[in-house]
Write an enzyme that holds these catalytic residues in place. Structure first.
Site, short mmCIF file in Angstrom:
data_model
loop_
_atom_site.label_atom_id
_atom_site.label_comp_id
_atom_site.label_asym_id
_atom_site.label_seq_id
_atom_site.Cartn_x
_atom_site.Cartn_y
_atom_site.Cartn_z
CB SER A 50 -0.93 0.01 1.22
OG SER A 50 -0.20 -0.27 2.41
CE LYS A 118 -0.12 -8.42 3.57
NZ LYS A 118 -0.79 -8.39 2.24
CD GLU A 186 -7.93 -5.70 1.67
OE1 GLU A 186 -8.12 -4.52 1.27
OE2 GLU A 186 -6.83 -6.29 1.55
#
Length: 274
Positions: A50, A118, A186
C-alpha cells in the site's frame, strides 16, 4: 535490536500462540519515524505494498517494485524493537513459480531483516506457501479482497458472498494447511470471517472482516487521517493528522508572508555577548 535490550522482538510462533487469545494488533508502516510510533503498541507491523498508493501516489499497488519494498523495509526495521515485521511481496515477484517466490522472498528477508513475508492468494498459492515455509521463510497469507488482483476481481468488491462463500473457506483451509502462520481476511462478510476464524488453526487478521477475527490491521495513514483522498467503509479514523498538518502549514505560510517568522527567538546575533 540492541544486544543490551531486555525485550525480544516477536516471531511468527508468538503470533500463532495468540490464536483465540488477546487480539493481535497490526498496523502498516513505511518509514522509521512511524515504525517507532507504532512499535510499542503493535504485535505485527506490516510493510505493505500500500506504500505505492499512500506515499508514492500510484493508482494501485501494481506498480510497486522489489526495490521500493526493500527500501521501505530497511527504514521500518530501524524503528522496531518489539513487533514482528512482515513485508509484502510485490505484484509479479512470486506468482510465476515457487522458485521465483523463494528467490525474491529471500532477498526481502535478507536485505530488510523482516521476520516474514506476506503474499496474496488462496488455493492456487498453497504450493508456493508450502515451498517457502519448507525452506525457512514464514508466510502470512492474504485472501478475500486481494488488491493485486483488483483487475480480475472487477474492483475493490466484498468477497465471499453467496456462492463465493465456499471458495473463501477453501482458500483459508488451503493456506493454513500449506503452513502459513496467519492469514489476512480483507473485505469479507463478518459471518464468514467468524466461521473461518473458528475453523482454521492459524490466526486470522481482519481488515473489513469484523471484530471476531483473531486480530486487526489497518493502513496507518488511514487510521491517523493522513491519507484523505478516500476512506473505505472499514476504516475508522482515530486521528485527524492530515487536517492538523494542513492548518500548521497554513499558519507557517501566513507568518512567513507577514514576516513574523522567524522571530527574535529564532535568529542568531552578529556577536556573542560576553
Amino acid at each position: 535490536m540492541s544486544a543490551s535490550s531486555n525485550t525480544r522482538q516477536k516471531m511468527p510462533a508468538d503470533i500463532v500462540a495468540m490464536k483465540g487469545g488477546a487480539p493481535i494488533v497490526c498496523l502498516t508502516a513505511y518509514t522509521t519515524p512511524i515504525a517507532k510510533v507504532v512499535d510499542p503498541h503493535c504485535d505485527l507491523v506490516l510493510v505493505g505494498d500500500s506504500v505505492g498508493m499512500v506515499l508514492h501516489g500510484l493508482p494501485s499497488t501494481l506498480g510497486v517494485t522489489m526495490e521500493m519494498m526493500v527500501m521501505h523495509g530497511q527504514a521500518v526495521a530501524r524503528g522496531l524493537q518489539n513487533a514482528l515485521m512482515v513485508i509484502d511481496m510485490p505484484f509479479g515477484s512470486y506468482e510465476e513459480s515457487p522458485q521465483q517466490a523463494f528467490a525474491n522472498a529471500a532477498i526481502l528477508m535478507a536485505e530488510t531483516g523482516a521476520g516474514a513475508v506476506k503474499l496474496e492468494g488462496g488455493q492456487h498459492m498453497a504450493e508456493t506457501i508450502a515451498f517457502l515455509v519448507a525452506r525457512g521463510i514464514p508466510v502470512m497469507a492474504h485472501i478475500g479482497l486481494t488488491p493485486q488482483s483488483v483487475n480480475t476481481l472487477g474492483g475493490y468488491k466484498v468477497q465471499g458472498r453467496g456462492e463465493d462463500r465456499a471458495r473463501l473457506i477453501a482458500d483459508a483451509r488451503a493456506v493454513a494447511d500449506a503452513g502459513a502462520f496467519s492469514v489476512v481476511l480483507e473485505k469479507v462478510p463478518q459471518g464468514l470471517a467468524d466461521q473461518i476464524t473458528a475453523e482454521i488453526d492459524i490466526p486470522t487478521v481482519g481488515i473489513g472482516a469484523g471484530a471476531g477475527c483473531d486480530g486487526q490491521v489497518l493502513v496507518v495513514d488511514d487510521m491517523l487521517g493522513l491519507f484523505t483522498e478516500f476512506k473505505p467503509k472499514f476504516v475508522k479514523r482515530f486521528g485527524a493528522l492530515g487536517e492538523a498538518a494542513d492548518q500548521a502549514v497554513s499558519d507557517y505560510a501566513a507568518e512567513v508572508r507577514a514576516r513574523s517568522f522567524p522571530g527574535p527567538e529564532h535568529v542568531f546575533a552578529d556577536e556573542v555577548k560576553k
